[in-house]
Design an enzyme around this catalytic site. Sequence first.
Site, short mmCIF file in Angstrom:
data_model
loop_
_atom_site.label_atom_id
_atom_site.label_comp_id
_atom_site.label_asym_id
_atom_site.label_seq_id
_atom_site.Cartn_x
_atom_site.Cartn_y
_atom_site.Cartn_z
N TYR A 89 0.84 -1.20 0.00
CA TYR A 89 0.00 0.00 0.00
C TYR A 89 0.88 1.26 0.00
O TYR A 89 0.68 2.18 -0.79
CB TYR A 89 -0.93 0.00 1.22
CG TYR A 89 -1.64 1.33 1.38
CD1 TYR A 89 -2.74 1.66 0.57
CD2 TYR A 89 -1.18 2.28 2.29
CE1 TYR A 89 -3.35 2.89 0.69
CE2 TYR A 89 -1.79 3.51 2.41
CZ TYR A 89 -2.87 3.82 1.61
OH TYR A 89 -3.47 5.04 1.71
N ARG A 137 1.07 8.57 12.76
CA ARG A 137 0.59 9.82 13.36
C ARG A 137 -0.93 9.98 13.20
O ARG A 137 -1.60 10.43 14.12
CB ARG A 137 1.30 11.01 12.69
CG ARG A 137 0.94 12.35 13.29
CD ARG A 137 1.35 13.49 12.39
NE ARG A 137 0.71 13.37 11.06
CZ ARG A 137 1.05 14.08 10.00
NH1 ARG A 137 2.02 14.95 10.07
NH2 ARG A 137 0.42 13.90 8.84
N ARG A 188 -11.22 4.53 8.46
CA ARG A 188 -10.16 3.89 7.67
C ARG A 188 -9.11 3.35 8.62
O ARG A 188 -8.94 3.87 9.72
CB ARG A 188 -9.48 4.92 6.75
CG ARG A 188 -10.36 5.37 5.61
CD ARG A 188 -9.58 6.25 4.68
NE ARG A 188 -9.12 7.45 5.36
CZ ARG A 188 -8.62 8.50 4.72
NH1 ARG A 188 -8.49 8.48 3.41
NH2 ARG A 188 -8.21 9.56 5.39
N PHE A 226 14.33 20.02 -1.39
CA PHE A 226 13.03 19.45 -1.70
C PHE A 226 12.88 18.04 -1.12
O PHE A 226 11.82 17.70 -0.58
CB PHE A 226 12.88 19.43 -3.23
CG PHE A 226 11.62 18.77 -3.72
CD1 PHE A 226 10.38 19.37 -3.55
CD2 PHE A 226 11.68 17.54 -4.38
CE1 PHE A 226 9.24 18.76 -4.01
CE2 PHE A 226 10.53 16.93 -4.83
CZ PHE A 226 9.30 17.54 -4.66
#
Lengths: 470, 380
Positions: free
Chosen positions: A180, A227, A237, A297
Site C-alpha cells: 500500500y 501519526r 479507515r 526538496f
Amino acid sequence: MVSAKSAIYYAFHPNQLRSMIQWKVWHEPVHTRDQSKEAPTLTSCFHFLNLTSRSFAAVIQELNSDMLVPIALFYLVLRGLDTIEDDMTIDADTKEPLLRDFYKNMRTEGWTFNGNGPMEKDRELLIHFDVVVAELQKLKKGYYDIIEDITIKMGNGMADYALGAEHKDGIETIAQYEEYCHYVAGLVGEGLTRLFVEGNYANPALMDRMELTESMGQFLQKTNIVRDVHEDFLDKRRFWPKAIWSKYVDKWEDIFEPKNRTLALQCSSEMVLNALKHADECLFYMAGIREQSVFNFVAIPQSMAIATLELVFQNPKIFDSHIKITKGDACQLMIESTQNLRVVCDTFRRYARRIAKKNDPRDPHYLEISSACGKIEQFIETLFPSQDPKKVALVQDAKKDEDKMDPWEGFILIGAAILVLLLVSGLMIGVAWAFGARFDAMFDKTWTQPSVLPDPSTPTTMASVTHGEL
Amino acid sequence: MATTTTKPPSNHTALGRVLIIGGCGFLGHHVVSLLLRDWQAQISVIDLRCERNRRPASDGVSYHEADITDADNLLKLFGKIQPDVVIHTASPPAQGGSAVSDALFQKVNVEGTRAVVAACRGAGVKALVFTSSASIMSDNKNDLVNANETWPVIRGKEQTEYYSETKAAAEELVLAANRAEDGAGLLTVSIRPAGIFGEGDVQNVYHLVNIYKQGRTNVQVGNNENLFDFTYVENIAHAHLLAARALLVTSQSQTTPLDYERVDGEAFIVTNGEPVYFWDYARAIWAAAGSDKGTAHVWTLGREMGMVLGLMSELVFAALQKPPTFNRQRIAYSCMTRYYDITKARRRLGYKPLVSLSDGVRKTVKWTLEAQQEAVGGKL
C-alpha cells in the site's frame, strides 16, 4: 492575529519563536519562480498547486527552473488521480476505467472532469484540468514520459486496490502494508528519482538502487500512518496492519480504549520500529542528490518525518487526538534541511537519540528500537567518520616515541641547549674582548661592590642603588 | 534441510576432521554444537578438563584432556587426531588483574598458542582458526567509533589490559604462521569477537542479572549516548566455521586469492552488527530477568562523579583487602563508545548473524535464571 494563548506559549518557549523568526528572516530560496515569464495556463497551474497542497507547494516552488514545472505538474496529475480515487460518490464501475485510463487524459487537449461529488475538496482542479494538460504538452519528452509511466502504474494500482476483494477487511499483513505504501508513496518517489536523474540533478547510481527511493517513500508514508491513526479511525479507515495490532488487541477499535493504553503504546512502538528501519537508507539516498534546491526538496519532508516519529513515539495522545510537530520545530527543521547532508545527518542523529531516550525497557521491542537508533548512528559514521584509523595509529606511535625519548633524550636536549647557550655567550664575550672591552676592570670592581654602577668610583653607593632600582 | 529456520545457506558443508581446542569452554562448546547442527564433520575436542559442556556420546565427539602449554604432548595428540581444521578457542576468562592471572594469560594465550601453531605445522593441518578479541584494538580509555580492521592493535604500555596484550601477541603468532615457508601449507585466520554473551557465560549476563536481583538497577553512569557492541555466542561460533570453510576452499584452490577477497592471514571483527546504547543492553537483560521497572526510577550520575565514586570504592576495598565490586575501569567502560564495522566479515566470510541481539538476550537470560535456580537448588 496572535492569540493570548500562543503569546504565553512563546514567552515560555523562546527557542520556538527564535526558529520561526530565523526562518522567516534569513531563509533565501535557492530559486524563485519568475512569474513575469509564465504563460497564463502555468500561472493557473500554480494557483491549483497552492490550493491543493499545504506542505509541498512552498518547497516545489523553490525548485530550480528546470525541475520546477515538471514536478509541479507531476504533483497535480497525481492529485487529480487521488481526487477520483478518494471520491466515494463515484461508483466502482465508473471509477475503474477513469483510474486506469487517466494517463490518456493527459494527452487530450481540453480534458476536464466535473463528476466529483460537491464535497470533494479538490474538485476544482479536475474542473479546470485543461490548464494542466496544456502545460504537460510543453514538457520535454523525457520528463513527460516519466510522469506518464508513473500515472499508468499508479492508476492501475489504485484501481486494483479500490476493486480488490482482498482489501475489503483492510490491510492484513506487513507485506500488504508495504505494498500500500508503495502505491501511494513509493511510486511518487520512483517518478521523482527518475526526473532528478533525467535532469542530471541526482547521481544516476540511484537508478540501480531503487530500494533507496522506495525507502524514502515508505519512511514518509509509514510515519504519517502512525501519526494519523486517530484521524483515520474517525474517517473509518485503517492502515495499521492486522499482523501487528492483533498481537496487542482483539478488535481494532479496542486500541483506542483508554484502558488499553499500555498495549496500544506497545503496538505503536512496533509501528515506529517498522518505520525507523528505513531511516538509514533515506540518508543514503540524499547523499546521491547533486543540486541544492533538489536536496532541500527531498530533505525537508524526511527531517519532518524523523521528528514526527520522535513525537509520536511513546505518546498516548496519538490515540485520541491529531498531533503535529510545533511550528517552531518545523522552522528549525527547515533551516537544518536546507544546508547540506551533514547537517541533516546531525538532525537524524539528534532525533534517533531522543527516541532512544524515550524507549521503555518494558516494551517488547525495546532492544530492537535501541538497535534501530544505533543503526542510524552507525550509518552516519560511515558517511562522516569521526575517527580516522591513520590518525589513531599516529597518536599511538607518537605516544611510543614519547616513551622512548624519556629520560635520555630529555637530558641530551637540555645538554644541547646549555651547550649552545655557552657557545653563543662565549662568542659574544670573545668578540667584545677583541674589540677592547675591559672585563678585568669590571670584575675587579664587581667583586667589591653589590652591583655594577655607572661610575664605580662614586662614594654615594647606597643612594644610587635605591634609585637604580626604580 | 528441515530442522531449524535460522540455518545458514552453507548448512551441512563438509569440513572434514575438525579439532576444537577449548571445546568444553564457553565459546568452544557452542562451536561444537553448531558443527553438529549445521555442518558435516568428524569432531574432536581438546580441553584441560572435559566433564563440563560435554556432548552426549551419541553425538560422536571424541574428547581428549590435555594442557596446550605442554607442546610435546600436544604434538603427539595432533598426530593421533590428524585434524584438517583446528579451531583454537582456549583462553582463561578475561577478568583478572592480579599477577597470578597475568602469568596465566601469558602462559596459556601466548605459549599455548605457540604450541598450537607448532603442532598444526607438525601434523600437517590445513586450516587454523584462532579466537582473538576485539579488545586488542582498545586502549580502554578512548572511544572506538565504528572501528574496522584498519584500526591499529594497541600493544605494550598503551594496552592497559594484560589479557588483551597476550591476545594480541597470540594473534600475531597465528597470522605470521599463515603460508609460512616451513609451514607445510598451513593457512590461518583470526576472529576478533566483541562483547560475547550467551548460554554458558558466567561473566557478562550473569553479572547483570545479579545486579537486578540485588535491586541495583537504579543507577546510570554517563548520558547513555554511547553505543556498544554485544555479540551472541552462536554468531561468533558461526563466523569461526565460515572462516574454516573459507580456508579449506583456499587451500584446495591452485591460485592465491585476490587481496580484497582473501581470508587467510587476515583478522576479522565479528559482532552482532547491532550496536546499542550501553545501558539499554543492561536494561534489556533486567527486563528479560523480570524487572517491571521503566527508567523513571533511574538516577543518572555524571562520568566524573562515577570516577570519583569508583576511586573511593577501590580505596575502601583496598583497605578491606578485597577485590572491589565497582571500580574506575568499569565506570569508564560504561561511558565508552565501542562499536565496530563488520563489513569485512560480511563480504569475505559471507557472515550474517544467525540470531538477533534481542533473541540472544532472551535466550541467555532464560539460561542464566535456570542455571542460578539450579545452583540454589543444589545448595538446598
